[in-house]
Design an enzyme around this catalytic site. Structure first.
Site, PDB file in Angstrom:
ATOM      1  N   VAL A 105       9.468  42.353 -44.062  1.00 58.23           N
ATOM      2  CA  VAL A 105       8.608  41.541 -43.838  1.00 58.23           C
ATOM      3  C   VAL A 105       9.164  40.179 -43.538  1.00 58.23           C
ATOM      4  CG1 VAL A 105       7.013  42.021 -46.059  1.00 58.23           C
ATOM      5  CG2 VAL A 105       9.611  40.042 -46.306  1.00 58.23           C
TER       6      VAL A 105
ATOM      7  N   LEU B 219      11.615  44.999 -34.704  1.00 57.85           N
ATOM      8  CA  LEU B 219      11.285  43.491 -34.374  1.00 57.85           C
ATOM      9  C   LEU B 219      11.754  42.877 -35.612  1.00 57.85           C
ATOM     10  CD1 LEU B 219       7.972  44.540 -32.952  1.00 57.85           C
ATOM     11  CD2 LEU B 219       9.272  42.855 -31.921  1.00 57.85           C
ATOM     12  N   LYS B 220      11.259  43.255 -36.752  1.00 55.43           N
ATOM     13  CA  LYS B 220      12.113  42.650 -37.582  1.00 55.43           C
ATOM     14  C   LYS B 220      14.164  42.549 -37.434  1.00 55.43           C
ATOM     15  CE  LYS B 220      12.924  40.955 -41.899  1.00 55.43           C
ATOM     16  NZ  LYS B 220      13.198  39.940 -42.233  1.00 55.43           N
ATOM     17  N   VAL B 221      14.553  43.451 -37.021  1.00 53.31           N
ATOM     18  CA  VAL B 221      16.661  42.198 -37.183  1.00 53.31           C
ATOM     19  C   VAL B 221      15.806  41.705 -35.481  1.00 53.31           C
ATOM     20  CG1 VAL B 221      17.131  44.485 -37.990  1.00 53.31           C
ATOM     21  CG2 VAL B 221      16.745  44.842 -35.633  1.00 53.31           C
TER      22      VAL B 221
ATOM     23  N   ALA C  56       8.452  48.273 -36.390  1.00 54.33           N
ATOM     24  CA  ALA C  56       8.860  47.028 -36.944  1.00 54.33           C
ATOM     25  C   ALA C  56       9.762  47.505 -37.316  1.00 54.33           C
ATOM     26  CB  ALA C  56       8.127  47.623 -38.261  1.00 54.33           C
TER      27      ALA C  56
END
Length: 318
Positions: A117, A166-168, A163
């Site tokens: 998230v 892209l989160k980091v 995901a």
């Protein structure tokens, strides 16, 4: 769908709260029994253990502080994984590790989704946070009704692991924003600017950002409380650097951010609130970067609303 949730910390507890608030059949587990008891008092069930949750539930969500913690929990659950079982990894984790663990789930006939998230604890609390989901399209459509209860905007990012990348990436950008906001506020104060005015000048200009409009406020309040700590920042930007290293990309800013937070942890401790990275500059200058009228904590002022998939728009080929 019966859902298990493992990890009731600052983010996980709020995501699990959204499921409970919206009527899901929810069982929870955490090493902190007080957190479990608080959910049981709100009508959730105590899961007992990670293995028991996977045995009893259709889907089990993990939201844990490190890739190592996620690996330990999944190892405990694996004997109970089989066809029809779903593991959703909502922790900020390593792309390679979530792929490895997901392959073990798939080998037993289960389904794995990495779905971290982004947007802050205040939006996790209201159900308005954004969620990235890495998995095949069929898996995404299976879990979308679950994700749209916990989040407002849900983006299918591609295969398992995408995901987490892209989160980091987004956490790296947030960290760079935090450090630059800290520098901007200290320089403004040192140059004799009124900090309330400086905040508004940045907010209405090309210099604004999500981080400025949230974290700068709790910096100026003095609480520095966004329910996120320096050790977690160090983990996240370290994961970003690993992605860059695997891809062979030489970076300038990322290594410096790692050095800055290593210094912050050495000075203030790993559990210091992350916006207090500004204390390095406050101590160096002797300045107090506080101003009246700012909140001690961020609260999402948007009402909770049903989530939806964010569609990636692409120009049609001519």
């Amino acid at each position: 769908m019966k859902v298990g949730f493992i990890g009731l910390g600052n983010v996980g507890g709020k995501l699990a709260g959204s499921l409970l608030r919206n009527g899901f059949d929810l069982a929870v587990h955490d090493l902190n029994s007080d957190l479990v008891d608080a959910f049981v008092a709100r009508s959730a069930k105590a899961g007992g253990s990670a293995a028991a949750l996977m045995e009893e539930c259709d889907a089990v969500i993990t939201c844990l502080p490190s890739p190592a913690a996620s690996a330990r929990v999944l190892d405990e659950m694996l004997p109970q994984v089989g066809p029809g079982k779903i593991w959703l990894e909502m922790s900020t984790t390593d792309e390679a590790e979530v792929k490895r663990l997901g392959a073990e789930v798939a080998a037993r006939g289960g389904m794995a989704v990495d779905c971290p998230v982004s947007g802050g604890c205040h939006r996790a609390d209201s159900g308005n946070i954004s969620i990235f989901a890495g998995c095949d399209r069929a898996a995404f459509e299976t879990v979308l009704p679950l994700l749209t209860v916990m989040g407002r905007r849900v983006l299918h990012t591609g295969p398992l692991g995408s995901a987490s990348v892209l989160k980091v990436v987004t956490n790296y950008l947030a960290t760079a924003n935090l450090v630059s906001c800290a520098e901007a506020l200290v320089v403004s104060k040192a140059a004799g600017m009124d900090l309330n005015t400086a905040y508004e000048a940045i907010r209405i200009s090309s210099g604004t950002s999500f981080v400025h409009e949230t974290e700068s406020q709790v910096i100026l309040n003095g609480s520095r409380d966004i329910s996120f700590t320096m050790d977690l920042v160090a983990k996240d930007i370290g994961l970003f650097q690993q992605v860059a290293d695997r891809a062979g990309v030489p970076l300038d800013i990322s290594p410096r951010l790692i050095e800055i937070f290593a210094d912050g942890i050495e000075r203030f401790g790993p559990r210091e609130l992350s916006p207090n990275i500004i204390k390095r500059l406050e101590e160096a200058t002797g300045l107090d970067i506080r101003a009246p009228g700012f909140p001690a904590q961020m609260v999402d002022d948007e009402p909770e609303a049903p989530g939806e998939e964010v569609v990636v728009h692409r120009q049609a080929a001519e």
